[in-house]
Design a protein around this motif. Sequence first.
Motif, PDB file in Angstrom:
ATOM      1  N   GLY A 226       0.816  -1.211   0.000  1.00  0.00           N
ATOM      2  CA  GLY A 226       0.000   0.000   0.000  1.00  0.00           C
ATOM      3  C   GLY A 226       0.848   1.257   0.000  1.00  0.00           C
ATOM      4  O   GLY A 226       2.037   1.213  -0.312  1.00  0.00           O
ATOM      5  N   GLY A 227       0.221   2.372   0.345  1.00  0.00           N
ATOM      6  CA  GLY A 227       0.928   3.657   0.365  1.00  0.00           C
ATOM      7  C   GLY A 227       0.321   4.589   1.399  1.00  0.00           C
ATOM      8  O   GLY A 227      -0.725   4.298   1.987  1.00  0.00           O
ATOM      9  N   TYR A 228       0.993   5.698   1.610  1.00  0.00           N
ATOM     10  CA  TYR A 228       0.554   6.689   2.593  1.00  0.00           C
ATOM     11  C   TYR A 228       0.090   7.962   1.890  1.00  0.00           C
ATOM     12  O   TYR A 228       0.616   8.336   0.848  1.00  0.00           O
ATOM     13  CB  TYR A 228       1.690   7.029   3.561  1.00  0.00           C
ATOM     14  CG  TYR A 228       2.049   5.902   4.492  1.00  0.00           C
ATOM     15  CD1 TYR A 228       1.366   5.715   5.692  1.00  0.00           C
ATOM     16  CD2 TYR A 228       3.076   5.011   4.170  1.00  0.00           C
ATOM     17  CE1 TYR A 228       1.690   4.678   6.543  1.00  0.00           C
ATOM     18  CE2 TYR A 228       3.410   3.965   5.017  1.00  0.00           C
ATOM     19  CZ  TYR A 228       2.715   3.800   6.200  1.00  0.00           C
ATOM     20  OH  TYR A 228       3.034   2.770   7.036  1.00  0.00           O
ATOM     21  N   ARG A 229      -0.879   8.616   2.491  1.00  0.00           N
ATOM     22  CA  ARG A 229      -1.344   9.906   2.012  1.00  0.00           C
ATOM     23  C   ARG A 229      -1.671  10.793   3.217  1.00  0.00           C
ATOM     24  O   ARG A 229      -1.942  10.305   4.324  1.00  0.00           O
ATOM     25  CB  ARG A 229      -2.619   9.758   1.161  1.00  0.00           C
ATOM     26  CG  ARG A 229      -2.430   9.017  -0.155  1.00  0.00           C
ATOM     27  CD  ARG A 229      -1.614   9.827  -1.154  1.00  0.00           C
ATOM     28  NE  ARG A 229      -1.555   9.198  -2.454  1.00  0.00           N
ATOM     29  CZ  ARG A 229      -0.610   8.346  -2.830  1.00  0.00           C
ATOM     30  NH1 ARG A 229       0.354   8.012  -1.985  1.00  0.00           N
ATOM     31  NH2 ARG A 229      -0.620   7.830  -4.048  1.00  0.00           N
ATOM     32  N   THR A 230      -1.642  12.106   2.999  1.00  0.00           N
ATOM     33  CA  THR A 230      -2.049  13.071   4.022  1.00  0.00           C
ATOM     34  C   THR A 230      -3.459  13.550   3.703  1.00  0.00           C
ATOM     35  O   THR A 230      -3.762  13.885   2.550  1.00  0.00           O
ATOM     36  CB  THR A 230      -1.083  14.275   4.048  1.00  0.00           C
ATOM     37  OG1 THR A 230       0.231  13.794   4.362  1.00  0.00           O
ATOM     38  CG2 THR A 230      -1.510  15.286   5.103  1.00  0.00           C
ATOM     39  N   TRP A 246      -4.236  14.324   9.102  1.00  0.00           N
ATOM     40  CA  TRP A 246      -3.831  12.971   9.501  1.00  0.00           C
ATOM     41  C   TRP A 246      -3.120  12.265   8.347  1.00  0.00           C
ATOM     42  O   TRP A 246      -3.363  12.554   7.170  1.00  0.00           O
ATOM     43  CB  TRP A 246      -5.065  12.162   9.888  1.00  0.00           C
ATOM     44  CG  TRP A 246      -5.469  12.333  11.332  1.00  0.00           C
ATOM     45  CD1 TRP A 246      -5.310  13.429  12.113  1.00  0.00           C
ATOM     46  CD2 TRP A 246      -6.114  11.347  12.145  1.00  0.00           C
ATOM     47  NE1 TRP A 246      -5.824  13.210  13.368  1.00  0.00           N
ATOM     48  CE2 TRP A 246      -6.328  11.938  13.407  1.00  0.00           C
ATOM     49  CE3 TRP A 246      -6.573  10.039  11.931  1.00  0.00           C
ATOM     50  CZ2 TRP A 246      -6.947  11.251  14.458  1.00  0.00           C
ATOM     51  CZ3 TRP A 246      -7.183   9.357  12.956  1.00  0.00           C
ATOM     52  CH2 TRP A 246      -7.359   9.959  14.216  1.00  0.00           C
ATOM     53  N   SER A 247      -2.244  11.317   8.706  1.00  0.00           N
ATOM     54  CA  SER A 247      -1.654  10.420   7.710  1.00  0.00           C
ATOM     55  C   SER A 247      -2.492   9.149   7.671  1.00  0.00           C
ATOM     56  O   SER A 247      -2.842   8.605   8.724  1.00  0.00           O
ATOM     57  CB  SER A 247      -0.208  10.062   8.085  1.00  0.00           C
ATOM     58  OG  SER A 247       0.635  11.169   7.906  1.00  0.00           O
ATOM     59  N   VAL A 248      -2.825   8.717   6.488  1.00  0.00           N
ATOM     60  CA  VAL A 248      -3.599   7.485   6.337  1.00  0.00           C
ATOM     61  C   VAL A 248      -2.858   6.544   5.390  1.00  0.00           C
ATOM     62  O   VAL A 248      -2.098   6.977   4.525  1.00  0.00           O
ATOM     63  CB  VAL A 248      -5.017   7.755   5.782  1.00  0.00           C
ATOM     64  CG1 VAL A 248      -5.831   8.568   6.764  1.00  0.00           C
ATOM     65  CG2 VAL A 248      -4.961   8.448   4.417  1.00  0.00           C
ATOM     66  N   MET A 249      -3.069   5.254   5.597  1.00  0.00           N
ATOM     67  CA  MET A 249      -2.474   4.256   4.706  1.00  0.00           C
ATOM     68  C   MET A 249      -3.590   3.561   3.941  1.00  0.00           C
ATOM     69  O   MET A 249      -4.606   3.184   4.525  1.00  0.00           O
ATOM     70  CB  MET A 249      -1.676   3.218   5.497  1.00  0.00           C
ATOM     71  CG  MET A 249      -1.021   2.175   4.606  1.00  0.00           C
ATOM     72  SD  MET A 249      -0.084   0.936   5.520  1.00  0.00           S
ATOM     73  CE  MET A 249       0.540  -0.061   4.155  1.00  0.00           C
ATOM     74  N   TYR A 250      -3.425   3.432   2.650  1.00  0.00           N
ATOM     75  CA  TYR A 250      -4.393   2.679   1.850  1.00  0.00           C
ATOM     76  C   TYR A 250      -3.738   1.361   1.431  1.00  0.00           C
ATOM     77  O   TYR A 250      -2.524   1.288   1.219  1.00  0.00           O
ATOM     78  CB  TYR A 250      -4.862   3.482   0.636  1.00  0.00           C
ATOM     79  CG  TYR A 250      -3.807   3.765  -0.395  1.00  0.00           C
ATOM     80  CD1 TYR A 250      -3.644   2.933  -1.503  1.00  0.00           C
ATOM     81  CD2 TYR A 250      -2.962   4.877  -0.281  1.00  0.00           C
ATOM     82  CE1 TYR A 250      -2.691   3.193  -2.463  1.00  0.00           C
ATOM     83  CE2 TYR A 250      -1.996   5.144  -1.236  1.00  0.00           C
ATOM     84  CZ  TYR A 250      -1.860   4.295  -2.320  1.00  0.00           C
ATOM     85  OH  TYR A 250      -0.895   4.548  -3.269  1.00  0.00           O
ATOM     86  N   SER A 251      -4.525   0.306   1.324  1.00  0.00           N
ATOM     87  CA  SER A 251      -4.015  -1.019   0.989  1.00  0.00           C
ATOM     88  C   SER A 251      -4.308  -1.359  -0.466  1.00  0.00           C
ATOM     89  O   SER A 251      -5.469  -1.491  -0.860  1.00  0.00           O
ATOM     90  CB  SER A 251      -4.638  -2.079   1.900  1.00  0.00           C
ATOM     91  OG  SER A 251      -4.225  -3.365   1.478  1.00  0.00           O
TER      92      SER A 251
END
Length: 368
Positions: A226-230, A246-251
Amino acid sequence: VFSKIFSHEALESYLPKIQLVIKDTLRAWSSNPESINVYHEAQKLTFRMAIRVLLGFRIPDEELGRLFEVYQQFVENVFSLPVDLPFSGYRRGIRARETLQKGLEKAIQEKLQNTQGKDYADALDILIESGKEHGKELTMQELKDGTLELIFAAYATTASASTSLIMQLLKHPRVLEKLREELRGKGILHNGCVCEGALRLDNISGLHYLDCVIKEVLRLFTPISGGYRTVLQTFELDGFQIPKGWSVMYSIRDTHDTAPVFKDVDVFDPDRFGQGRSEDKDGRFHYLPFGGGVRTCLGKHLAKLFLKALAIELASTSRFELATRTFPKITLVPVVHPVDGLKVKFFGLDSNQNEILAGTDAMLGATV
């Protein structure tokens, strides 16, 4: 800068060099009387591609091998806990990085001094020229950082996908034969070899079944999870409020596993991307092996081109078989790869292997 490095024109100029590196590697695999560890050898292959093609470094093979080993030590320890003890992974990573930086600095200096015999602009050339265009001469440290970033981008994920590609071609011989049929039908494969000058970007883009195969490999075996986004704007998801900042991670992996557009998600079926089904077209974010949105992977076109060139060479010039009784299990860390590396025996289809191997080396030295 990166849009220039991975532009259509740049990819067109990289392609013959990528093809040479892959041909040379497959001939070496085929001349080995023993089975090879595909994942380890694919790492060597993608590292060599980055060094020879993307960066245009003319490093002798022996020195290139040593640099690869140092790079592996760096990658293996780059995420170690920052505990600075003499025998810690962190300390090994620091030492490997210092050795790597010295090797890269030497290669960059030699490249800057020797500009003769170049027949294309590689990624490092574009990086240097871009700095000059903006009135800024890049420092040696900036060049080393840019070089390391390009190697990192081309290395682990592409080696993972290359290994998955070979494993699926072994598991599904009908897919491999269908690839050969398409290559013959398009006039690329004739009498067991790739026709001279047949591999160009427009020709490759016309190979629709090949595109489906690569898409399916990347769907089922996405190298990274996955990756990270703000979060740019507060939003609500399943009754939970996700605040701005917030920082979120998507799979990526879970998205591919649960996306309703994919039928029989666990089945390797390239035809799901073919005309009439086009399962990747029914929604923006159901299929995202290279991430999604404006921060999608910039090197995705190079990665797909490399995988397609590899598939073409595998279908054209190699016979290969699994060297173990069963297929290995897959581990997901740090990237997707078989737990035993995938042991495969390669058999060259060319009776004049040694002479051609020497010729390929000479061509690489002259053109890359």
